[in-house]
Design an enzyme around this catalytic site. Structure first.
Site, short mmCIF file in Angstrom:
data_model
loop_
_atom_site.label_atom_id
_atom_site.label_comp_id
_atom_site.label_asym_id
_atom_site.label_seq_id
_atom_site.Cartn_x
_atom_site.Cartn_y
_atom_site.Cartn_z
N CYS A 2 38.19 13.01 60.57
CA CYS A 2 37.72 13.72 59.38
C CYS A 2 36.33 13.22 58.97
CB CYS A 2 38.74 13.63 58.25
SG CYS A 2 38.44 14.85 56.93
N HIS A 35 43.21 16.19 60.83
CA HIS A 35 43.95 14.94 60.67
C HIS A 35 45.14 14.93 61.63
CE1 HIS A 35 42.04 13.26 57.03
NE2 HIS A 35 41.82 14.53 56.72
N GLU A 67 47.20 12.54 62.16
CA GLU A 67 48.32 11.85 61.52
C GLU A 67 49.07 12.73 60.52
OE1 GLU A 67 44.82 11.40 58.94
OE2 GLU A 67 45.16 11.15 61.11
#
Length: 218
Positions: free
Chosen positions: A85, A196, A198
């Site tokens: 990001c 992202h 995650e």
């Protein structure tokens, strides 16, 4: 931490989603340390540069913590770096945010803001949604995206996007309301995503695992 695994340092410059990134790394079995200490970065076998927030504030924090030269030095000797990001955007030359701000300049290009209008349509900014990543030219087989299918959905939250000077570093693109932008890059030992991983469920976790496997971190 166990001594038999290589050490991955998640760079803490006081901006970003460090917990969720560390949790993803722990899930795939990486030996990770969250640190803002220059010596830890210089001793790391691999680096992760996450981040959510303002570009100029991030660069100011990296400067105050005396981490800029350490990051550049590690990249120059081939240490794997994974940007996420804002961490992707910081790798570039400069940002248009609040006028202009200089980045790490590890990859040539600029950071641009999504326009408020495109083709006479209003654009919702920030871009917060699950959106598709794709590449119609190159294979992902030798990259951390090797388990991801073309046009897979990943989670995004950002107002700015990267515009590399050289298209050869672009790994994926994404289309937001008619605006096509670069959503991940790979260049030598640098891999970075605008989305992202995650926060992108099992597909995102596979990216962390494959990055670690490709770089022999596990």
């Amino acid at each position: 931490m166990t001594q038999n695994k290589k050490k991955v340092v998640i760079i803490d410059y006081q901006l970003g989603n460090l917990y969720s990134v560390k949790q993803a790394c722990d899930t795939v079995g990486m030996n990770v340390l969250v640190s803002s200490n220059k010596e830890d970065i210089l001793a790391a076998d691999a680096l992760i540069l996450p981040g959510v927030g303002a570009f100029i504030e991030a660069m100011n924090n990296l400067s105050k913590l005396d981490l800029i030269d350490a990051i550049k030095s590690k990249v120059s000797i081939g240490t794997p770096l994974f940007g996420i990001c804002l961490g992707l955007q910081l790798l570039f030359t400069k940002s248009e945010e609040f006028g202009s701000g200089n980045g790490l300049d590890l990859i040539s290009g600029i950071i641009k803001k999504f326009p408020e209008k495109f083709d006479d349509r209003k654009i919702k900014v920030p871009h917060i949604t699950w959106n598709q990543v794709y590449n119609l030219k190159n294979s992902w087989e030798e990259t951390p995206l090797r388990d991801i299918i073309n046009h897979e959905f990943m989670y995004f939250i950002h107002s700015y996007y990267v515009q590399p000077n050289n298209d050869k570093c672009i790994l994926t693109n994404t289309n937001y309301d008619g605006i096509e932008f670069c959503s991940s890059i790979i260049q030598n030992n640098i891999f970075a995503t605008q989305f992202h991983p995650e926060k992108s469920a099992d597909n995102g976790i596979s990216i962390y695992k494959n990055w670690a496997l490709i770089n022999k971190i596990l």
